[in-house]
Design a protein around this motif. Structure first.
Motif, PDB file in Angstrom:
ATOM      1  N   SER A  64       0.820  -1.213   0.000  1.00  0.00           N
ATOM      2  CA  SER A  64       0.000   0.000   0.000  1.00  0.00           C
ATOM      3  C   SER A  64       0.850   1.258   0.000  1.00  0.00           C
ATOM      4  N   SER A  65       2.000   1.200   0.669  1.00  0.00           N
ATOM      5  CA  SER A  65       2.842   2.394   0.790  1.00  0.00           C
ATOM      6  C   SER A  65       3.856   2.550  -0.338  1.00  0.00           C
ATOM      7  N   LYS A  66       4.256   1.444  -0.969  1.00  0.00           N
ATOM      8  CA  LYS A  66       5.352   1.487  -1.941  1.00  0.00           C
ATOM      9  C   LYS A  66       4.936   1.176  -3.376  1.00  0.00           C
ATOM     10  N   THR A  67       3.708   0.722  -3.586  1.00  0.00           N
ATOM     11  CA  THR A  67       3.269   0.364  -4.939  1.00  0.00           C
ATOM     12  C   THR A  67       1.851   0.878  -5.173  1.00  0.00           C
ATOM     13  N   ARG A  68       1.356   0.631  -6.379  1.00  0.00           N
ATOM     14  CA  ARG A  68      -0.029   0.961  -6.713  1.00  0.00           C
ATOM     15  C   ARG A  68      -0.904  -0.287  -6.736  1.00  0.00           C
ATOM     16  N   VAL A  69      -0.397  -1.387  -6.224  1.00  0.00           N
ATOM     17  CA  VAL A  69      -1.148  -2.637  -6.181  1.00  0.00           C
ATOM     18  C   VAL A  69      -2.339  -2.475  -5.237  1.00  0.00           C
ATOM     19  N   PRO A  70      -3.559  -2.788  -5.699  1.00  0.00           N
ATOM     20  CA  PRO A  70      -4.728  -2.658  -4.820  1.00  0.00           C
ATOM     21  C   PRO A  70      -4.808  -3.810  -3.826  1.00  0.00           C
ATOM     22  N   VAL A  71      -4.719  -3.499  -2.551  1.00  0.00           N
ATOM     23  CA  VAL A  71      -4.821  -4.495  -1.488  1.00  0.00           C
ATOM     24  C   VAL A  71      -5.791  -3.967  -0.439  1.00  0.00           C
ATOM     25  N   PRO A  72      -6.413  -4.860   0.335  1.00  0.00           N
ATOM     26  CA  PRO A  72      -7.308  -4.387   1.393  1.00  0.00           C
ATOM     27  C   PRO A  72      -6.555  -3.542   2.424  1.00  0.00           C
ATOM     28  N   GLN A  73      -7.186  -2.462   2.875  1.00  0.00           N
ATOM     29  CA  GLN A  73      -6.577  -1.654   3.927  1.00  0.00           C
ATOM     30  C   GLN A  73      -6.534  -2.454   5.223  1.00  0.00           C
ATOM     31  N   VAL A  74      -5.400  -2.446   5.879  1.00  0.00           N
ATOM     32  CA  VAL A  74      -5.238  -3.149   7.149  1.00  0.00           C
ATOM     33  C   VAL A  74      -5.499  -2.175   8.288  1.00  0.00           C
ATOM     34  N   TYR A  75      -6.410  -2.551   9.184  1.00  0.00           N
ATOM     35  CA  TYR A  75      -6.733  -1.709  10.334  1.00  0.00           C
ATOM     36  C   TYR A  75      -5.985  -2.137  11.592  1.00  0.00           C
ATOM     37  N   ALA A  76      -5.713  -3.416  11.712  1.00  0.00           N
ATOM     38  CA  ALA A  76      -5.005  -3.905  12.893  1.00  0.00           C
ATOM     39  C   ALA A  76      -4.499  -5.313  12.623  1.00  0.00           C
ATOM     40  N   SER A  77      -3.425  -5.675  13.278  1.00  0.00           N
ATOM     41  CA  SER A  77      -2.907  -7.048  13.207  1.00  0.00           C
ATOM     42  C   SER A  77      -2.189  -7.353  14.505  1.00  0.00           C
ATOM     43  N   PHE A  78      -2.329  -8.578  14.965  1.00  0.00           N
ATOM     44  CA  PHE A  78      -1.677  -8.977  16.205  1.00  0.00           C
ATOM     45  C   PHE A  78      -1.676 -10.499  16.304  1.00  0.00           C
ATOM     46  N   GLU A  79      -0.852 -11.022  17.173  1.00  0.00           N
ATOM     47  CA  GLU A  79      -0.813 -12.447  17.464  1.00  0.00           C
ATOM     48  C   GLU A  79      -1.006 -12.637  18.953  1.00  0.00           C
ATOM     49  N   LYS A  80      -1.826 -13.618  19.312  1.00  0.00           N
ATOM     50  CA  LYS A  80      -2.123 -13.851  20.717  1.00  0.00           C
ATOM     51  C   LYS A  80      -2.498 -15.311  20.918  1.00  0.00           C
ATOM     52  N   ASP A  81      -1.907 -15.931  21.936  1.00  0.00           N
ATOM     53  CA  ASP A  81      -2.209 -17.324  22.304  1.00  0.00           C
ATOM     54  C   ASP A  81      -2.060 -18.271  21.123  1.00  0.00           C
ATOM     55  N   GLY A  82      -1.025 -18.062  20.325  1.00  0.00           N
ATOM     56  CA  GLY A  82      -0.737 -18.966  19.223  1.00  0.00           C
ATOM     57  C   GLY A  82      -1.601 -18.776  17.990  1.00  0.00           C
ATOM     58  N   ARG A  83      -2.361 -17.710  17.939  1.00  0.00           N
ATOM     59  CA  ARG A  83      -3.214 -17.432  16.783  1.00  0.00           C
ATOM     60  C   ARG A  83      -2.924 -16.017  16.280  1.00  0.00           C
ATOM     61  N   GLY A  84      -3.023 -15.838  14.968  1.00  0.00           N
ATOM     62  CA  GLY A  84      -2.846 -14.529  14.378  1.00  0.00           C
ATOM     63  C   GLY A  84      -4.183 -13.922  14.006  1.00  0.00           C
ATOM     64  N   TYR A  85      -4.245 -12.605  14.029  1.00  0.00           N
ATOM     65  CA  TYR A  85      -5.474 -11.871  13.713  1.00  0.00           C
ATOM     66  C   TYR A  85      -5.119 -10.709  12.788  1.00  0.00           C
ATOM     67  N   ILE A  86      -5.896 -10.561  11.715  1.00  0.00           N
ATOM     68  CA  ILE A  86      -5.759  -9.402  10.838  1.00  0.00           C
ATOM     69  C   ILE A  86      -7.149  -8.839  10.597  1.00  0.00           C
ATOM     70  N   ILE A  87      -7.332  -7.561  10.899  1.00  0.00           N
ATOM     71  CA  ILE A  87      -8.587  -6.875  10.627  1.00  0.00           C
ATOM     72  C   ILE A  87      -8.341  -5.943   9.455  1.00  0.00           C
TER      73      ILE A  87
END
Length: 283
Positions: A64-87
């Protein structure tokens, strides 16, 4: 967007998901492992699971910051208790497969030209290591196969040089062989791997196929999704994985028109090596 602290996930999304009144939709109910939930109230998607990594979100932020490739905007990401989360934002449009057969040749070429431009754009990104964004493990298909019985699942990389990357491939082959199994065929593959040169570390999607390419009613690519396997790798990776993961004839035709050319003899060798990695596990 700044990555959130793992102890403080965004409560609005997570509380909505656990509420008995929630109208969240499981986008991929048949998917094993990771889950993808859509929140109509926020028009956002939560991708979560043991195989979801923050590096996927970091890859989308980089694009998103370095190219013009359309990707979903990321609002948050984190890992907790062995699982990953991306909003992230919901991808607009529909997967390429759903419209391809119903459009004329001119519109097909228009879509191929767009895809080619985006692939060229992200391939301009480079790093000083082979691995996922943020100096994480390699996501290349060669490193994702199950180990032989008696061997442990493990990650490979990141690697600072081509020689280190090559040795990682050989180590992956050893991990795919039961103890005591290393014959002339394996040694021949290892020797060929060690002969490969070139220090270019090119950004790759790593899992590109029509279901990951979203298109609107104007035949414009609105989003390319699912960057979980992405990272910096050998230049041949994109074309090899795009055509070996999904060998549908129509997709092969699209990929060959939109992706950088790969020598036939190189494809044959990497395919032989990839099959050797699956010989004992089947996966």
């Amino acid at each position: 967007m700044t990555q959130l602290d793992t102890s403080n996930p965004p409560s609005d999304i997570l509380n909505d998901h656990t509420s008995s009144k929630s109208n969240t939709v499981n986008i991929c109910p048949s998917k094993i492992g990771n889950q993808i939930w859509y929140y109509p109230r926020f028009n956002r998607v939560l991708k979560k699971g043991p195989e979801v990594k923050v590096s996927e979100a970091d890859a989308m932020r980089l694009l998103s910051s370095k190219t013009r490739v359309p990707v979903p905007q990321v609002y948050a990401s984190f890992e907790k208790d062995g699982r990953g989360y991306i909003i992230m934002a919901m991808a607009e449009g529909q997967p390429l497969w759903k419209m391809w057969d119903s459009i004329d040749e001119g519109k097909k070429q228009y879509l191929i030209d767009q895809l080619s431009t985006y692939v060229q754009d992200w391939r301009r990104l480079s790093a000083d290591y082979y691995g996922s964004v943020g100096s994480g493990p390699c996501g290349d298909v060669f490193f994702q196969h199950l180990p032989a019985i008696g061997k442990s699942e493990r990650t490979f990389g990141p690697y600072a040089s081509r020689s280190e990357y090559n040795e990682g491939l050989i180590e992956a082959l050893r991990n795919a062989r039961p103890d005591g199994i290393w014959g002339e065929e394996e040694q021949s593959l290892a020797d060929r791997i060690r002969s490969l040169v070139g220090e270019q570390k090119t950004f790759s999607h790593g899992d590109l196929y029509p279901d990951h390419i979203f298109v609107d009613n104007n035949f414009t690519i609105t989003a390319i999704i699912d960057w979980g396997a992405s990272g910096f790798s050998i230049p041949e990776r994109e074309a090899f994985e795009a055509t070996s993961r999904d060998n549908h004839p129509i997709w092969i035709e699209i990929a060959e028109a939109a992706l950088p050319h790969m020598k036939r003899e190189d494809y044959i060798f990497y395919d032989e090596f990839n099959e050797a990695l699956r010989l004992y596990s089947g996966i």
